[in-house]
Motif scaffolding. Structure first.
Motif, mmCIF file in Angstrom:
data_model
loop_
_atom_site.group_PDB
_atom_site.id
_atom_site.type_symbol
_atom_site.label_atom_id
_atom_site.label_comp_id
_atom_site.label_asym_id
_atom_site.label_seq_id
_atom_site.Cartn_x
_atom_site.Cartn_y
_atom_site.Cartn_z
ATOM 1 N N ARG A 63 0.824 -1.202 0.000
ATOM 2 C CA ARG A 63 0.000 0.000 0.000
ATOM 3 C C ARG A 63 0.864 1.260 0.000
ATOM 4 N NH1 ARG A 63 -3.335 -3.172 3.238
ATOM 5 N NH2 ARG A 63 -2.414 -2.424 5.165
ATOM 6 N N LEU A 64 1.944 1.235 0.796
ATOM 7 C CA LEU A 64 2.838 2.386 0.831
ATOM 8 C C LEU A 64 3.506 2.609 -0.521
ATOM 9 C CD1 LEU A 64 4.594 1.940 4.315
ATOM 10 C CD2 LEU A 64 2.853 3.618 3.686
ATOM 11 N N LEU A 65 3.932 1.539 -1.170
ATOM 12 C CA LEU A 65 4.551 1.659 -2.491
ATOM 13 C C LEU A 65 3.559 2.166 -3.525
ATOM 14 C CD1 LEU A 65 6.742 -1.568 -2.603
ATOM 15 C CD2 LEU A 65 7.558 0.791 -2.525
ATOM 16 N N ALA A 66 2.342 1.673 -3.482
ATOM 17 C CA ALA A 66 1.316 2.135 -4.421
ATOM 18 C C ALA A 66 1.036 3.618 -4.218
ATOM 19 C CB ALA A 66 0.045 1.315 -4.261
ATOM 20 N N LYS A 67 0.973 4.037 -2.964
ATOM 21 C CA LYS A 67 0.751 5.451 -2.662
ATOM 22 C C LYS A 67 1.914 6.292 -3.186
ATOM 23 C CE LYS A 67 0.070 8.631 1.175
ATOM 24 N NZ LYS A 67 0.053 8.801 2.621
ATOM 25 N N ARG A 68 3.123 5.817 -3.006
ATOM 26 C CA ARG A 68 4.311 6.548 -3.475
ATOM 27 C C ARG A 68 4.320 6.643 -5.000
ATOM 28 N NH1 ARG A 68 7.527 10.516 -3.297
ATOM 29 N NH2 ARG A 68 9.715 10.070 -3.663
ATOM 30 N N ILE A 69 3.948 5.574 -5.670
ATOM 31 C CA ILE A 69 3.881 5.594 -7.132
ATOM 32 C C ILE A 69 2.834 6.601 -7.597
ATOM 33 C CG2 ILE A 69 3.177 4.227 -9.153
ATOM 34 C CD1 ILE A 69 4.580 1.831 -7.785
ATOM 35 N N ASP A 70 1.681 6.621 -6.942
ATOM 36 C CA ASP A 70 0.647 7.597 -7.285
ATOM 37 C C ASP A 70 1.150 9.019 -7.090
ATOM 38 O OD1 ASP A 70 -1.130 5.600 -7.970
ATOM 39 O OD2 ASP A 70 -2.193 5.647 -6.035
ATOM 40 N N GLU A 71 1.847 9.266 -5.988
ATOM 41 C CA GLU A 71 2.386 10.597 -5.722
ATOM 42 C C GLU A 71 3.391 11.007 -6.797
ATOM 43 O OE1 GLU A 71 4.010 10.201 -1.811
ATOM 44 O OE2 GLU A 71 2.066 10.410 -0.822
ATOM 45 N N LEU A 72 4.249 10.074 -7.192
ATOM 46 C CA LEU A 72 5.230 10.375 -8.231
ATOM 47 C C LEU A 72 4.564 10.625 -9.572
ATOM 48 C CD1 LEU A 72 8.053 7.816 -7.343
ATOM 49 C CD2 LEU A 72 8.147 10.302 -7.087
#
Length: 72
Positions: A44-53
Motif C-alpha cells: 500500500r505504501l509503495l502504491a501510494k508513493r507511485i501515485d504521488e510520483l
C-alpha cells in the motif's frame, strides 16, 4: 485385555504427536499471517508513493526515467 491396553497406548501416542504437529502448524500459520499483513502494508505504501510520483510528473515536476544510475 492386553491387546486393548496396547491399542489404547498406541492411540494416545498418536494423538500426542498429532497435537504437537497441529501446534507447530499453527505457529507457522500465525507467522505467515503476520508476514502477509506486513507485505500488504508495504505494498500500500509503495502504491501510494507511485501515485504521488505520477501526480508530480503530471504537474510538471521532474520527469521520471528508467535510466540506470551512474554507478552501474
Amino acid at each position: 485385555m492386553n491387546d486393548f491396553a496396547d491399542e489404547l497406548i498406541e492411540l494416545q501416542t498418536r494423538i500426542a504427536y498429532q497435537e504437537d504437529t497441529i501446534q507447530q502448524l499453527n505457529q507457522v500459520i500465525t507467522k505467515q499471517d503476520a508476514d502477509i499483513l506486513q507485505l500488504q502494508h508495504q505494498m500500500r505504501l509503495l502504491a501510494k508513493r507511485i501515485d504521488e510520483l505520477s501526480l508530480a510528473q503530471q504537474d510538471g515536476g521532474e520527469e521520471i526515467t528508467n535510466e540506470r544510475p551512474p554507478h552501474y
